[in-house]
Design a protein around this motif. Sequence first.
Motif, PDB file in Angstrom:
ATOM      1  N   ARG B  76       0.853  -1.194   0.000  1.00 31.82           N
ATOM      2  CA  ARG B  76       0.000   0.000   0.000  1.00 31.82           C
ATOM      3  C   ARG B  76       0.887   1.241   0.000  1.00 31.82           C
ATOM      4  NH1 ARG B  76      -1.924  -0.040   6.387  1.00 31.82           N
ATOM      5  NH2 ARG B  76       0.192   0.152   7.179  1.00 31.82           N
ATOM      6  N   ILE B  77       0.278   2.371  -0.304  1.00 34.37           N
ATOM      7  CA  ILE B  77       1.020   3.632  -0.412  1.00 34.37           C
ATOM      8  C   ILE B  77       0.426   4.655   0.552  1.00 34.37           C
ATOM      9  CG2 ILE B  77       1.738   5.482  -1.989  1.00 34.37           C
ATOM     10  CD1 ILE B  77       1.204   3.506  -4.328  1.00 34.37           C
ATOM     11  N   PHE B  78       1.267   5.294   1.346  1.00 31.92           N
ATOM     12  CA  PHE B  78       0.859   6.443   2.163  1.00 31.92           C
ATOM     13  C   PHE B  78       1.506   7.686   1.532  1.00 31.92           C
ATOM     14  CE2 PHE B  78      -0.079   4.624   6.713  1.00 31.92           C
ATOM     15  CZ  PHE B  78      -1.105   3.880   6.186  1.00 31.92           C
ATOM     16  N   VAL B  79       0.685   8.670   1.197  1.00 28.93           N
ATOM     17  CA  VAL B  79       1.212   9.909   0.628  1.00 28.93           C
ATOM     18  C   VAL B  79       1.055  11.026   1.644  1.00 28.93           C
ATOM     19  CG1 VAL B  79       1.059  11.566  -1.272  1.00 28.93           C
ATOM     20  CG2 VAL B  79       0.520   9.159  -1.679  1.00 28.93           C
ATOM     21  N   ILE B  80       2.136  11.723   1.950  1.00 28.85           N
ATOM     22  CA  ILE B  80       2.073  12.878   2.844  1.00 28.85           C
ATOM     23  C   ILE B  80       1.976  14.107   1.945  1.00 28.85           C
ATOM     24  CG2 ILE B  80       3.187  14.111   4.750  1.00 28.85           C
ATOM     25  CD1 ILE B  80       2.513  11.097   5.324  1.00 28.85           C
ATOM     26  N   GLY B  81       0.809  14.735   1.932  1.00 27.81           N
ATOM     27  CA  GLY B  81       0.602  15.909   1.089  1.00 27.81           C
ATOM     28  C   GLY B  81      -0.529  15.695   0.089  1.00 27.81           C
ATOM     29  N   ALA B  82      -1.592  16.493   0.246  1.00 27.37           N
ATOM     30  CA  ALA B  82      -2.744  16.387  -0.651  1.00 27.37           C
ATOM     31  C   ALA B  82      -2.586  17.399  -1.785  1.00 27.37           C
ATOM     32  CB  ALA B  82      -4.036  16.627   0.133  1.00 27.37           C
ATOM     33  N   VAL B  83      -1.460  17.282  -2.507  1.00 25.42           N
ATOM     34  CA  VAL B  83      -1.145  18.255  -3.554  1.00 25.42           C
ATOM     35  C   VAL B  83      -1.606  17.753  -4.928  1.00 25.42           C
ATOM     36  CG1 VAL B  83       0.799  19.142  -2.216  1.00 25.42           C
ATOM     37  CG2 VAL B  83       1.176  17.313  -3.865  1.00 25.42           C
ATOM     38  N   HIS B  84      -1.333  18.555  -5.948  1.00 25.59           N
ATOM     39  CA  HIS B  84      -1.756  18.247  -7.310  1.00 25.59           C
ATOM     40  C   HIS B  84      -1.229  16.872  -7.772  1.00 25.59           C
ATOM     41  CE1 HIS B  84      -2.579  20.248 -11.502  1.00 25.59           C
ATOM     42  NE2 HIS B  84      -3.164  19.081 -11.358  1.00 25.59           N
ATOM     43  N   ILE B  85       0.067  16.613  -7.484  1.00 25.01           N
ATOM     44  CA  ILE B  85       0.665  15.318  -7.859  1.00 25.01           C
ATOM     45  C   ILE B  85      -0.113  14.171  -7.212  1.00 25.01           C
ATOM     46  CG2 ILE B  85       2.709  13.843  -7.523  1.00 25.01           C
ATOM     47  CD1 ILE B  85       4.410  16.442  -7.610  1.00 25.01           C
ATOM     48  N   ILE B 102      -4.066   9.296   1.502  1.00 26.21           N
ATOM     49  CA  ILE B 102      -3.477  10.631   1.417  1.00 26.21           C
ATOM     50  C   ILE B 102      -3.619  11.301   2.781  1.00 26.21           C
ATOM     51  CG2 ILE B 102      -3.479  12.830   0.146  1.00 26.21           C
ATOM     52  CD1 ILE B 102      -3.227  10.556  -1.820  1.00 26.21           C
ATOM     53  N   ILE B 103      -2.518  11.836   3.298  1.00 32.52           N
ATOM     54  CA  ILE B 103      -2.513  12.450   4.631  1.00 32.52           C
ATOM     55  C   ILE B 103      -1.995  13.883   4.512  1.00 32.52           C
ATOM     56  CG2 ILE B 103      -1.542  12.300   6.970  1.00 32.52           C
ATOM     57  CD1 ILE B 103      -1.033   9.231   6.219  1.00 32.52           C
ATOM     58  N   ASP B 104      -2.756  14.840   5.018  1.00 31.34           N
ATOM     59  CA  ASP B 104      -2.318  16.238   4.991  1.00 31.34           C
ATOM     60  C   ASP B 104      -3.103  17.021   6.035  1.00 31.34           C
ATOM     61  OD1 ASP B 104      -1.562  18.890   4.323  1.00 31.34           O
ATOM     62  OD2 ASP B 104      -1.294  18.343   2.213  1.00 31.34           O
ATOM     63  N   PRO B 105      -2.391  17.674   6.972  1.00 28.31           N
ATOM     64  CA  PRO B 105      -3.112  18.423   8.017  1.00 28.31           C
ATOM     65  C   PRO B 105      -3.714  19.726   7.499  1.00 28.31           C
ATOM     66  CG  PRO B 105      -0.749  18.711   8.280  1.00 28.31           C
ATOM     67  CD  PRO B 105      -0.938  17.751   7.138  1.00 28.31           C
ATOM     68  N   ARG B 106      -3.299  20.146   6.308  1.00 22.53           N
ATOM     69  CA  ARG B 106      -3.775  21.429   5.777  1.00 22.53           C
ATOM     70  C   ARG B 106      -5.150  21.212   5.129  1.00 22.53           C
ATOM     71  NH1 ARG B 106       1.322  22.375   2.034  1.00 22.53           N
ATOM     72  NH2 ARG B 106       0.557  20.323   1.456  1.00 22.53           N
ATOM     73  N   THR B 107      -6.177  21.673   5.810  1.00 26.36           N
ATOM     74  CA  THR B 107      -7.544  21.368   5.374  1.00 26.36           C
ATOM     75  C   THR B 107      -7.899  22.048   4.052  1.00 26.36           C
ATOM     76  OG1 THR B 107      -8.257  23.092   6.909  1.00 26.36           O
ATOM     77  CG2 THR B 107      -8.491  20.816   7.644  1.00 26.36           C
ATOM     78  N   ALA B 108      -7.112  23.056   3.661  1.00 25.12           N
ATOM     79  CA  ALA B 108      -7.374  23.686   2.361  1.00 25.12           C
ATOM     80  C   ALA B 108      -7.007  22.728   1.226  1.00 25.12           C
ATOM     81  CB  ALA B 108      -6.572  24.975   2.236  1.00 25.12           C
ATOM     82  N   PHE B 109      -6.003  21.882   1.472  1.00 23.17           N
ATOM     83  CA  PHE B 109      -5.573  20.910   0.463  1.00 23.17           C
ATOM     84  C   PHE B 109      -6.390  19.616   0.557  1.00 23.17           C
ATOM     85  CE2 PHE B 109      -1.959  23.723   0.612  1.00 23.17           C
ATOM     86  CZ  PHE B 109      -1.444  23.695  -0.669  1.00 23.17           C
TER      87      PHE B 109
END
Lengths: 108, 232
Positions: B76-85, B102-109
Motif C-alpha cells: 500500500r502507499i501512504f502519501v504525505i501531502g494532498a497536492v496536485h501530484i 493521502i494524509i495532509d493536516p492542511r484542510t485547504a488541500f
Amino acid sequence: MELDETLDPLTIAERWMDDGRMVALATVVETWGSAPRPVGSHLVIDGEGRFHGSVSGGCVEGAVIGEAMEVIGDGEPRMLEFGVADETAWRVGLSCGGRIRVYVERVG
Amino acid sequence: MDPFLLRKLNTERTARRAVIHLTDLGDGRDRVIREGDPVAGPLGDALANAFRSGKSGLVEAEERSFFLNVHLPPARIFVIGAVHISQALAKMAVVAGFDITIIDPRTAFATEERFAGIDLVADWPEDVLEKRPLDAYTALVAVTHDPKIDDLPLSRALATGCFYVGALGSRKTHARRVERLAALGHGEAEIARISAPIGLDIGAASPAEIAVAILADIIAHLRRRPLRGAAS
C-alpha cells in the motif's frame, strides 16, 4: 489490495466454521504449464457442497467439491491431480493445457 | 487443518503481518509460522527464502514433503501531502492495484472535492501514523516540501524499513532534509534509501507525469526489493 473479507476464502472458512458448518479447504500446491490459478489459491467447501473461491478457472471445481465432501466425511486429507494428460481430460480437466495438484483437507 | 490455526492465520493476515501456513503433506499436520520465528535446519532456510520471495510451493526437507503457503501483506502507499501530484497519483495507484491513503493536516488541500472516493485523512502524520503504523509493505511518499509535515513520517519510514521512501524537492531542498534527518540520528546509508529527486528519471514535467514516475519507482522497488536479511 487490502484483504477483502467478503471475498477472502480463508475468512469465509472461519465464518462458516463459526456458523457450525463442516468445512473443507482445497489448496493449489503445485502447477505445471499454463495453470489458471497460482499456487496457494483456495477453494472452501461446506458439508452441503456450497463453495467459495477457486483452484482453477472453473474447470475442475466440480470434481474438487465432490472429493471435499468425502474428506469432510472421513477427515482424511487427499492429494488430487488434474491435467490434459488425464484420461478424464475432457470430462474433468484443464482445457488450457496445464496440470495442477490440489490438496484437500478438513478444517477441524 | 487445525481450526485454531485458521483463526491465527486470519488474525495475522488482517493485522498485516507476514505469515506462512506450513503443512506436512505426509501426515497432514500444520503450523503457522510468523516472520522471524526461529525454525532450525533446511526447513528454516526454506521458510526464510519463502518470506523473502513471497512464493508459495512445495519443499522437501528432513525426508518429508511440506507445502508452504506464503501470505505477505498487500503493498500500500501512504502519501504525505494532498497536492496536485497526489490527485493524479491516487487515481493511478488504484488502477495499478495499490491501496492508497493521502494524509495532509492542511484542510485547504485535504478536501473531499479534490480527492473524491480516495482514502483521505486531514490530520497531522504523527497522529495518523499512531493509529495506522507504517510497515515494511508500505511505500511512503512525502510531497509537501514542508519539513514540519514531511520530516517525521520520512524518519519513521526509514526506521520502519518501508520498501519505498520517496521525497519531493530540489537537490538543495533535499540537501537540507538530509542534514535534518542526520540530526535525528539517521545514518548515511539509511538516508540514501530515500528516492530523491523522487520518481524514475523519465523527464516528467506535469504533476500527472511526475505521478507516473513515482508510481513506476514504487513498483520497481516492490518487485526488485533486495532479499530481506541479506547484506545491504
